[in-house]
Design a protein around this motif. Structure first.
Motif, PDB file in Angstrom:
ATOM      1  N   TYR A 239       0.827  -1.210   0.000  1.00 18.74           N
ATOM      2  CA  TYR A 239       0.000   0.000   0.000  1.00 18.74           C
ATOM      3  C   TYR A 239       0.862   1.261   0.000  1.00 18.74           C
ATOM      4  O   TYR A 239       0.618   2.193  -0.775  1.00 18.74           O
ATOM      5  CB  TYR A 239      -0.935   0.004   1.209  1.00 18.74           C
TER       6      TYR A 239
ATOM      7  N   LYS B  76       1.044   4.050  -2.913  1.00 18.83           N
ATOM      8  CA  LYS B  76       0.641   5.441  -2.682  1.00 18.83           C
ATOM      9  C   LYS B  76       1.805   6.419  -2.839  1.00 18.83           C
ATOM     10  O   LYS B  76       1.641   7.483  -3.424  1.00 18.83           O
ATOM     11  CB  LYS B  76       0.040   5.599  -1.276  1.00 18.83           C
TER      12      LYS B  76
ATOM     13  N   LEU C 239      -0.221  -1.308  -8.635  1.00 24.75           N
ATOM     14  CA  LEU C 239      -0.569  -2.340  -7.670  1.00 24.75           C
ATOM     15  C   LEU C 239      -0.549  -3.732  -8.303  1.00 24.75           C
ATOM     16  O   LEU C 239      -0.041  -4.687  -7.715  1.00 24.75           O
ATOM     17  CB  LEU C 239      -1.950  -2.033  -7.080  1.00 24.75           C
TER      18      LEU C 239
END
Length: 157
Positions: A108, A112, A118
């Motif tokens: 994550y 970000k 992803l």
């Protein structure tokens, strides 16, 4: 005949064969990830290549932590082989959950902060499965002889 669980006796050659397979899976995870990342970087995008490589590295860490957890469980089981009621340390469960949580948080944060796709990281995590399959195929093609005393202990003779 006793129904109590007995620790499986292993010989040095059996342990060495198992450790060799574990080492093979570990380096194959990184090698498959690096090859996939290089091919992706040259043919598609380098940011996807970075995601594949990051995923493969996270899979390698996961495998190492899994191995340590399994070693702890085997040690606990062998030390309690004759006990009527066995006890698995709570820390063992925590470490198993922590391992997956740490990987999820890492993915994550990388997604970000760095903007790495992803899907590429998830595909990189699959390098561990590919390495395990590759190592298994190698083991089928190059089987290790099991010594006769180990065969008897495992009920194979």
């Amino acid at each position: 005949m006793s129904t109590d669980p007995q620790p499986i006796s292993t010989t040095d050659s059996d342990s060495a064969a198992g450790l060799a397979t574990e080492r093979r899976i570990a380096w194959l995870t990184l090698a498959i990830g690096a090859v996939a990342a290089t091919a992706t970087g040259l043919s598609y995008r380098w940011i996807w290549a970075a995601g594949l490589l990051i995923g493969a590295i996270l899979a390698w860490f996961n495998f190492r932590w899994l191995r340590r957890g399994m070693d702890a469980l085997v040690e606990a089981a062998n030390s309690q082989a004759g006990a009527a009621k066995t006890h698995v340390p709570v820390g063992t469960y925590f470490r198993a959950l922590f391992r997956y949580g740490l990987i999820a948080i890492s993915v994550y944060v990388i997604f970000k902060v760095l903007g790495i796709p992803l899907v590429s990281m998830v595909l990189g995590l699959l390098a561990l499965g590919a390495a395990a399959v590759t190592a298994s195929v190698y083991e089928v093609w190059h089987p290790v002889e099991i010594k006769s005393d180990t065969q008897a202990a495992r009920g194979l003779k």
